[in-house]
Motif scaffolding. Structure first.
Motif, PDB file in Angstrom:
ATOM      1  N   VAL A   1       0.814  -1.234   0.000  1.00 18.79           N
ATOM      2  CA  VAL A   1       0.000   0.000   0.000  1.00 18.79           C
ATOM      3  C   VAL A   1       0.841   1.276   0.000  1.00 18.79           C
ATOM      4  O   VAL A   1       0.311   2.365  -0.186  1.00 18.79           O
ATOM      5  N   GLY A   2       2.149   1.145   0.252  1.00 16.25           N
ATOM      6  CA  GLY A   2       3.010   2.334   0.313  1.00 16.25           C
ATOM      7  C   GLY A   2       3.217   2.768   1.757  1.00 16.25           C
ATOM      8  O   GLY A   2       2.271   2.737   2.565  1.00 16.25           O
ATOM      9  N   ALA A   3       4.436   3.187   2.082  1.00 17.84           N
ATOM     10  CA  ALA A   3       4.780   3.539   3.461  1.00 17.84           C
ATOM     11  C   ALA A   3       3.918   4.678   4.000  1.00 17.84           C
ATOM     12  O   ALA A   3       3.629   4.750   5.202  1.00 17.84           O
ATOM     13  N   ASP A   4       3.463   5.564   3.115  1.00 16.89           N
ATOM     14  CA  ASP A   4       2.694   6.722   3.570  1.00 16.89           C
ATOM     15  C   ASP A   4       1.252   6.374   3.954  1.00 16.89           C
ATOM     16  O   ASP A   4       0.485   7.237   4.372  1.00 16.89           O
ATOM     17  N   ARG A   5       0.878   5.084   3.838  1.00 14.59           N
ATOM     18  CA  ARG A   5      -0.468   4.663   4.273  1.00 14.59           C
ATOM     19  C   ARG A   5      -0.379   3.803   5.528  1.00 14.59           C
ATOM     20  O   ARG A   5      -1.380   3.221   5.949  1.00 14.59           O
ATOM     21  N   VAL A   6       0.827   3.682   6.088  1.00 15.85           N
ATOM     22  CA  VAL A   6       1.021   2.688   7.151  1.00 15.85           C
ATOM     23  C   VAL A   6       1.299   3.355   8.505  1.00 15.85           C
ATOM     24  O   VAL A   6       2.088   4.296   8.604  1.00 15.85           O
ATOM     25  N   LEU A   7       0.634   2.838   9.538  1.00 16.16           N
ATOM     26  CA  LEU A   7       0.975   3.173  10.923  1.00 16.16           C
ATOM     27  C   LEU A   7       1.609   1.926  11.519  1.00 16.16           C
ATOM     28  O   LEU A   7       1.122   0.813  11.305  1.00 16.16           O
ATOM     29  N   SER A   8       2.717   2.122  12.224  1.00 13.42           N
ATOM     30  CA  SER A   8       3.398   0.954  12.772  1.00 13.42           C
ATOM     31  C   SER A   8       3.268   0.980  14.285  1.00 13.42           C
ATOM     32  O   SER A   8       3.319   2.044  14.908  1.00 13.42           O
ATOM     33  N   GLY A   9       3.094  -0.212  14.839  1.00 14.75           N
ATOM     34  CA  GLY A   9       2.934  -0.253  16.285  1.00 14.75           C
ATOM     35  C   GLY A   9       3.225  -1.613  16.860  1.00 14.75           C
ATOM     36  O   GLY A   9       3.561  -2.560  16.142  1.00 14.75           O
ATOM     37  N   ILE A  10       3.123  -1.688  18.157  1.00 16.93           N
ATOM     38  CA  ILE A  10       3.251  -2.969  18.858  1.00 16.93           C
ATOM     39  C   ILE A  10       2.281  -2.980  20.015  1.00 16.93           C
ATOM     40  O   ILE A  10       1.874  -1.937  20.517  1.00 16.93           O
ATOM     41  N   THR A  11       1.944  -4.187  20.418  1.00 20.30           N
ATOM     42  CA  THR A  11       1.148  -4.318  21.631  1.00 20.30           C
ATOM     43  C   THR A  11       1.765  -5.385  22.521  1.00 20.30           C
ATOM     44  O   THR A  11       2.305  -6.372  22.032  1.00 20.30           O
ATOM     45  N   TYR A  12       1.708  -5.134  23.825  1.00 21.63           N
ATOM     46  CA  TYR A  12       2.185  -6.112  24.801  1.00 21.63           C
ATOM     47  C   TYR A  12       1.015  -6.951  25.347  1.00 21.63           C
ATOM     48  O   TYR A  12       1.231  -7.749  26.260  1.00 21.63           O
ATOM     49  N   VAL A  13      -0.181  -6.752  24.805  1.00 21.53           N
ATOM     50  CA  VAL A  13      -1.344  -7.517  25.279  1.00 21.53           C
ATOM     51  C   VAL A  13      -1.072  -9.018  25.103  1.00 21.53           C
ATOM     52  O   VAL A  13      -0.836  -9.465  23.989  1.00 21.53           O
TER      53      VAL A  13
ATOM     54  N   PRO B   1      11.645   3.108  17.581  1.00 21.83           N
ATOM     55  CA  PRO B   1      12.383   2.603  18.750  1.00 21.83           C
ATOM     56  C   PRO B   1      11.491   1.768  19.689  1.00 21.83           C
ATOM     57  O   PRO B   1      11.960   0.797  20.285  1.00 21.83           O
ATOM     58  N   ALA B   2      10.220   2.131  19.783  1.00 19.74           N
ATOM     59  CA  ALA B   2       9.316   1.350  20.651  1.00 19.74           C
ATOM     60  C   ALA B   2       9.092  -0.034  20.069  1.00 19.74           C
ATOM     61  O   ALA B   2       8.960  -1.028  20.806  1.00 19.74           O
ATOM     62  N   ILE B   3       9.047  -0.124  18.737  1.00 19.58           N
ATOM     63  CA  ILE B   3       8.850  -1.433  18.113  1.00 19.58           C
ATOM     64  C   ILE B   3      10.099  -2.294  18.323  1.00 19.58           C
ATOM     65  O   ILE B   3      10.021  -3.472  18.679  1.00 19.58           O
ATOM     66  N   TRP B   4      11.268  -1.673  18.152  1.00 16.73           N
ATOM     67  CA  TRP B   4      12.507  -2.406  18.440  1.00 16.73           C
ATOM     68  C   TRP B   4      12.555  -2.805  19.909  1.00 16.73           C
ATOM     69  O   TRP B   4      13.006  -3.893  20.258  1.00 16.73           O
ATOM     70  N   SER B   5      12.128  -1.886  20.765  1.00 14.67           N
ATOM     71  CA  SER B   5      12.184  -2.168  22.195  1.00 14.67           C
ATOM     72  C   SER B   5      11.407  -3.436  22.526  1.00 14.67           C
ATOM     73  O   SER B   5      11.870  -4.299  23.276  1.00 14.67           O
ATOM     74  N   LYS B   6      10.208  -3.566  21.930  1.00  9.85           N
ATOM     75  CA  LYS B   6       9.474  -4.806  22.192  1.00  9.85           C
ATOM     76  C   LYS B   6      10.165  -5.996  21.538  1.00  9.85           C
ATOM     77  O   LYS B   6      10.221  -7.093  22.103  1.00  9.85           O
ATOM     78  N   PHE B   7      10.698  -5.788  20.350  1.00 12.24           N
ATOM     79  CA  PHE B   7      11.329  -6.895  19.637  1.00 12.24           C
ATOM     80  C   PHE B   7      12.519  -7.449  20.431  1.00 12.24           C
ATOM     81  O   PHE B   7      12.831  -8.634  20.348  1.00 12.24           O
ATOM     82  N   VAL B   8      13.155  -6.570  21.226  1.00 12.11           N
ATOM     83  CA  VAL B   8      14.289  -7.002  22.057  1.00 12.11           C
ATOM     84  C   VAL B   8      13.852  -8.106  23.037  1.00 12.11           C
ATOM     85  O   VAL B   8      14.613  -9.030  23.317  1.00 12.11           O
ATOM     86  N   MET B   9      12.612  -8.030  23.542  1.00  9.53           N
ATOM     87  CA  MET B   9      12.149  -9.124  24.407  1.00  9.53           C
ATOM     88  C   MET B   9      11.379 -10.192  23.635  1.00  9.53           C
ATOM     89  O   MET B   9      11.358 -11.359  24.009  1.00  9.53           O
ATOM     90  N   LEU B  10      10.769  -9.786  22.508  1.00 12.86           N
ATOM     91  CA  LEU B  10       9.865 -10.702  21.818  1.00 12.86           C
ATOM     92  C   LEU B  10      10.583 -11.890  21.194  1.00 12.86           C
ATOM     93  O   LEU B  10      10.186 -13.047  21.395  1.00 12.86           O
ATOM     94  N   ALA B  11      11.661 -11.608  20.436  1.00 12.47           N
ATOM     95  CA  ALA B  11      12.354 -12.720  19.764  1.00 12.47           C
ATOM     96  C   ALA B  11      12.928 -13.688  20.811  1.00 12.47           C
ATOM     97  O   ALA B  11      12.760 -14.909  20.687  1.00 12.47           O
ATOM     98  N   PRO B  12      13.569 -13.191  21.891  1.00 11.77           N
ATOM     99  CA  PRO B  12      14.005 -14.109  22.951  1.00 11.77           C
ATOM    100  C   PRO B  12      12.844 -14.823  23.653  1.00 11.77           C
ATOM    101  O   PRO B  12      12.917 -16.014  23.940  1.00 11.77           O
ATOM    102  N   PHE B  13      11.756 -14.088  23.897  1.00  9.03           N
ATOM    103  CA  PHE B  13      10.613 -14.702  24.606  1.00  9.03           C
ATOM    104  C   PHE B  13      10.023 -15.829  23.764  1.00  9.03           C
ATOM    105  O   PHE B  13       9.685 -16.899  24.270  1.00  9.03           O
ATOM    106  N   HIS B  14       9.895 -15.586  22.457  1.00  8.32           N
ATOM    107  CA  HIS B  14       9.377 -16.642  21.579  1.00  8.32           C
ATOM    108  C   HIS B  14      10.356 -17.813  21.502  1.00  8.32           C
ATOM    109  O   HIS B  14       9.956 -18.974  21.535  1.00  8.32           O
TER     110      HIS B  14
END
Ligand SMILES: NC(=O)C1=CN([C@@H]2O[C@H](COP(=O)(O)OP(=O)(O)OC[C@H]3O[C@@H](n4cnc5c(N)ncnc54)[C@H](OP(=O)(O)O)[C@@H]3O)[C@@H](O)[C@H]2O)C=CC1
Ligand SMILES: CC(C)(CO)C(=O)C(=O)O
Length: 346
Positions: free
Chosen positions: A149-161, A216-229
């Motif tokens: 869709v193109g980067a200008d249509r995208v919102l990026s995020g993470i959830t810890y739910v 940075p917030a997405i990376w921050s979660k990824f720092v725990m996510l890949a190890p947690f998985h």
């Protein structure tokens, strides 16, 4: 403390909510309830947001499929948690995007491996101003969304739910954490819809921040996510079964340091104490029943997100010549089950 979206639990909204989250309320205090929110995939995360947004009075349009579609049509969507149950009927549920029509924001909540296939069918839900919000773990899905869709249509995020599908249309939210962070993937994706959705989620009682620069917030979660998985999938156990074992805890900590090194090689600056902050949260605040979504997939014999998360990390590390031996091992040991073949018992 910089708000990087580290899991804080709903009870700590007051501590962190004085920052960007509060700004959202000042900037966007009208119209949020009139926005049309689409949900792509009504599994654990899509179901969690459907339940909370419908309960808050939002116009929610759900694109679901198979048994989930039948169940939600028949019985509505049920979200269970320690706080009680929410049962809702979204305004519309279908497996055809044309039945639902254009939305202001489409929350992409399918697994990484389903992203491209699902996006191929959503065109009728997209107007010129629609934004797609990824709440997927990692970066692989974002790269696909950018292409489609193109980067200008995208919102990026993470959830810890932390959430699990108990049965089609029946979701379990484990514990109290509702922390979610999102913002424009690139500055030109900003059109006010993301901030309005964040406000709507806050009205729903969720711990949500809208940020100008969410990477940075997405990376921050990824720092725990890949190890947690990695650890959860290899121990085949929820958090409480392995976090107190010194050796396993050591692997989890060292694996987080691997992800930090990859982020650094890609030019992403993360706080120097990030690993210890994640450790502290995991040890003292995370619900011990928390299960990695990859653990659920393995146990159900479903395809896993291995390629989109740990596989993506291993490839990124290789490109930058960063050693990630723990993730290399996890990737190699989990790959035979990545397409769900284990369910065949061969
Ligand atoms: N579960 C969790 O605790 C967390 C998950 N995440 C991330 O959120 C994302 C979603 O994960 P999760 O909610 O667990 O996944 P689930 O598997 O529970 O839900 C995904 C849903 O999407 C549906 N789906 C897939 N393709 C389509 C399609 N083309 N059209 C309509 N529906 C479709 C699936 O249907 P079907 O069942 O038929 O395949 C399923 O119902 C992942 O990236 C995950 O890493 C992030 C934080 C926590
Ligand atoms: C770690 C968790 C449960 C959310 O905090 C998650 O993102 C996942 O397992 O996919």
């Amino acid at each position: 403390m910089a708000d990087l979206g580290i899991a804080s639990g709903i009870e700590s909204v007051a501590d962190e909510g004085t920052g960007q989250a509060a700004m959202v309320g000042r900037r966007q205090n009208r119209g949020a309830l009139t926005m049309r929110v689409g949900i792509l995939g009504a599994g654990a995360i899509g179901g969690f947001y459907t339940a909370h947004l419908v309960r808050a009075g939002a116009d929610v349009q759900v694109l679901a499929r198979n048994a989930t579609l039948d169940a939600v049509r028949r019985n509505g969507l049920l979200l269970e948690s320690d706080q009680g149950q929410i049962c809702v009927r979204p305004n519309a549920v279908s497996d055809k995007a044309a039945d639902l029509g254009a939305v202001d924001i489409l929350i992409v909540a399918v697994k990484g491996q389903d992203t491209a296939g699902a996006l191929a069918h959503v065109k009728p839900m997209l107007s010129d101003s629609t934004r797609l919000l990824s709440l997927q773990n990692g970066f692989a899905g974002l790269e696909i969304m950018e292409k489609v869709v193109g980067a200008d249509r995208v919102l990026s995020g993470i959830t810890y739910v932390p959430a699990t599908v108990l049965a089609p249309g029946r979701i379990r939210h484990t514990g109290r954490v509702t922390r979610t962070v999102f913002g424009p993937y690139t500055p030109d994706a900003e059109n006010g819809q993301g901030a309005a959705l964040a406000e709507l989620m806050q009205v729903a009682g969720l711990d949500v921040s809208y940020m100008d620069e969410p990477l940075p917030a997405i990376w921050s979660k990824f720092v725990m996510l890949a190890p947690f998985h990695s650890v959860s999938a290899l121990t085949r156990a929820p958090l409480g079964h392995w976090i107190d074992c010194a050796e396993t805890q050591g692997v989890y900590r060292a694996a987080m340091a691997e992800v930090v090194a990859v982020a650094k090689a890609r030019g992403v600056a993360l706080p120097p104490d990030l690993v210890e902050r994640h450790m502290a949260f995991t040890l003292t605040q995370a619900d011990r029943r928390t299960r990695a979504s990859m653990l659920d997939d393995l146990e159900q014999g479903r395809p896993t997100e291995l390629e989109a998360t740990i596989g993506w990390l291993v490839r990124a590390a290789r490109q930058h010549s960063v050693p990630v031996p723990i993730h290399d091992l996890a990737y190699a040991l989990l790959k035979p089950m990545a397409d769900g073949r284990a369910v065949l018992g061969v």
